[in-house]
Design a protein around this motif. Sequence first.
Motif, PDB file in Angstrom:
ATOM      1  N   ASP A  34       0.842  -1.201   0.000  1.00  0.00           N
ATOM      2  CA  ASP A  34       0.000   0.000   0.000  1.00  0.00           C
ATOM      3  C   ASP A  34       0.875   1.248   0.000  1.00  0.00           C
ATOM      4  OD1 ASP A  34      -2.385  -1.455   0.065  1.00  0.00           O
ATOM      5  OD2 ASP A  34      -2.710  -1.162   2.228  1.00  0.00           O
ATOM      6  N   ARG A  39      -1.442   3.734  -1.880  1.00  0.00           N
ATOM      7  CA  ARG A  39      -2.843   3.421  -1.580  1.00  0.00           C
ATOM      8  C   ARG A  39      -3.117   3.857  -0.145  1.00  0.00           C
ATOM      9  NH1 ARG A  39      -2.226  -2.355  -4.246  1.00  0.00           N
ATOM     10  NH2 ARG A  39      -1.432  -2.810  -2.168  1.00  0.00           N
ATOM     11  N   ASP A  41      -6.351   5.329   2.789  1.00  0.00           N
ATOM     12  CA  ASP A  41      -7.770   5.389   3.145  1.00  0.00           C
ATOM     13  C   ASP A  41      -8.549   4.231   2.540  1.00  0.00           C
ATOM     14  OD1 ASP A  41      -7.190   7.729   4.571  1.00  0.00           O
ATOM     15  OD2 ASP A  41      -7.531   8.973   2.801  1.00  0.00           O
ATOM     16  N   HIS A  42      -9.610   4.509   1.808  1.00  0.00           N
ATOM     17  CA  HIS A  42     -10.462   3.449   1.274  1.00  0.00           C
ATOM     18  C   HIS A  42      -9.797   2.632   0.172  1.00  0.00           C
ATOM     19  CE1 HIS A  42     -11.282   6.787  -1.474  1.00  0.00           C
ATOM     20  NE2 HIS A  42     -11.604   5.866  -2.361  1.00  0.00           N
ATOM     21  N   ASN A  43      -8.674   3.103  -0.366  1.00  0.00           N
ATOM     22  CA  ASN A  43      -7.955   2.349  -1.410  1.00  0.00           C
ATOM     23  C   ASN A  43      -6.939   1.366  -0.821  1.00  0.00           C
ATOM     24  OD1 ASN A  43      -9.237   3.562  -3.643  1.00  0.00           O
ATOM     25  ND2 ASN A  43      -7.945   5.368  -3.388  1.00  0.00           N
ATOM     26  N   LEU A  45      -5.401  -1.762   1.100  1.00  0.00           N
ATOM     27  CA  LEU A  45      -5.876  -3.147   1.148  1.00  0.00           C
ATOM     28  C   LEU A  45      -5.485  -3.891   2.424  1.00  0.00           C
ATOM     29  CD1 LEU A  45      -4.954  -4.130  -2.530  1.00  0.00           C
ATOM     30  CD2 LEU A  45      -7.147  -3.269  -1.657  1.00  0.00           C
ATOM     31  N   LEU A  47      -5.914  -3.340   5.753  1.00  0.00           N
ATOM     32  CA  LEU A  47      -6.785  -3.334   6.934  1.00  0.00           C
ATOM     33  C   LEU A  47      -7.520  -4.653   7.168  1.00  0.00           C
ATOM     34  CD1 LEU A  47      -8.029  -1.486   9.183  1.00  0.00           C
ATOM     35  CD2 LEU A  47      -9.844  -1.003   7.542  1.00  0.00           C
ATOM     36  N   LYS A  51      -8.276  -6.618  10.869  1.00  0.00           N
ATOM     37  CA  LYS A  51      -9.605  -6.281  11.388  1.00  0.00           C
ATOM     38  C   LYS A  51     -10.497  -7.514  11.506  1.00  0.00           C
ATOM     39  CE  LYS A  51     -10.430  -2.012  12.426  1.00  0.00           C
ATOM     40  NZ  LYS A  51     -10.742  -1.669  13.799  1.00  0.00           N
TER      41      LYS A  51
END
Length: 142
Positions: A34, A39, A41-43, A45, A47, A51
Amino acid sequence: MLYSNTRTLLRSEPNQKRSITASLIQGVYVSERDHQQNRVDHNALALIWWKIFDFELIQLLVDNDVESTIFGAIFEYKPRDNRNENDDIPPQNRPPKYVIAFRDIVAQVSPENVWLTGHSLGAAIALQIGKTMARQGISGIL
């Protein structure tokens, strides 16, 4: 979330524990990708790799001498149900409070509430940290 009870997984089969630590390590690899590919925030990969097992990223470990390379991460286990983790659970079966995962490491060191884990080259780092912890009298080192 795929797993509704990570706590049970962490207390059960060693292979399930290895799967969870492998996912955290993969999260470190993906965090580096990332970073390389900008990449955010929402882009981003990475997380999903932690999580899904109720871990939160506390800090990325960055080598500023080598192009700000991400070589590890510190995760904290935060179950969604917020129950007391230690109710009637022997210490050796409790989920870790923290996991420190390194890219390129194979070792796992486990005092009471911290695991050091990773894959390949970084095994030397985890082993040295574990030895240092043992020399300092931190109990529960495997």
